[in-house]
Scaffold this motif. Structure first.
Motif: not given
Length: 217
Positions: A42, A100, A93, A23, A97-98, A27, A45
């Motif tokens: 992406s 975000i 999830v 993560f 996260f993608s 980020l 992850v």
């Protein structure tokens, strides 16, 4: 089934350091990279999350853990369905996260095209891979179960290459078809991914249930 989901999350967080690193890298890339980088991140992850989710099956097999699980007041079918639910939760999830990552990158610049839908499609694609891998892992074990889908992909690629070498017009047809795929809208790609998700779910769940009902622990 709720207890099984909690168990799998505890197993997942037993490798929390690796997840934190994944993560953190994602980020950092979202804040510093471009749209193409975001798409690759992406994918990264999504792969790591689904691999971690599938690893819970091997953890269950460790030191005959499944022998204990099957003595609990639950049906074998419940165990299979829980794995599908857990993998789906992990995919959600990854999708969140993608999103975000996309929002963070969009805040950084207003001129960059953020492929948020691409990240969602990628997460669904690897979720479908998980659905295919679940019955294979239940049948053949962890290592073989994860290797077979890869081998199938390699075989398909090699067959395609042989056909292309034999017939040049076939190569042109395939390239034209791929070019058409590149031009489809994001919504169309998302609908195709969702349809493939439903088909994979419908086909693999009965197979997984049949496998685990015949399996001896």
């Amino acid at each position: 089934m709720k207890g099984l989901i909690i168990k799998d999350f505890q197993l997942l967080f037993s490798n929390k350091r690796i997840l934190y690193i994944v993560f953190a890298i994602a980020l950092f890339s979202a804040m510093m990279g471009d749209g193409i980088t975001l798409t690759y991140i992406s994918s990264f992850v999504a792969v790591m999350l689904q691999v971690s989710a599938l690893a819970t099956i091997s953890y269950d097999n460790y030191q005959h853990g499944n022998t204990f699980l099957m003595t609990l007041p639950l049906k074998r079918k419940d165990y299979v369905i829980e794995k599908y639910i857990f993998c789906s939760i992990i995919a959600c999830v990854g999708i969140m996260f993608s999103l975000i990552l996309g929002l963070l990158a969009r805040m950084r610049t207003n001129h960059m095209k953020i492929e948020i839908v691409v990240g969602i499609v990628i997460a669904i694609v690897f979720l479908i891979y998980s659905f295919i891998a679940i019955p294979l892992e239940l049948k053949f074990g962890n290592e073989v179960g994860r290797t077979i889908p890869f081998i199938i992909g390699v075989v398909i690629f090699l067959i395609a290459q042989i056909l292309i070498q034999v017939n040049d017009s076939l190569f042109d047809s395939i390239m034209n078809w791929l070019n058409k795929l590149e031009n489809i809208s994001d919504i169309t790609a998302l609908m195709i991914a969702i349809a493939a998700f439903v088909i994979a779910l419908t086909i693999t769940i009965p197979i997984s249930i049949k496998i685990i009902n015949k399996k001896e622990f």
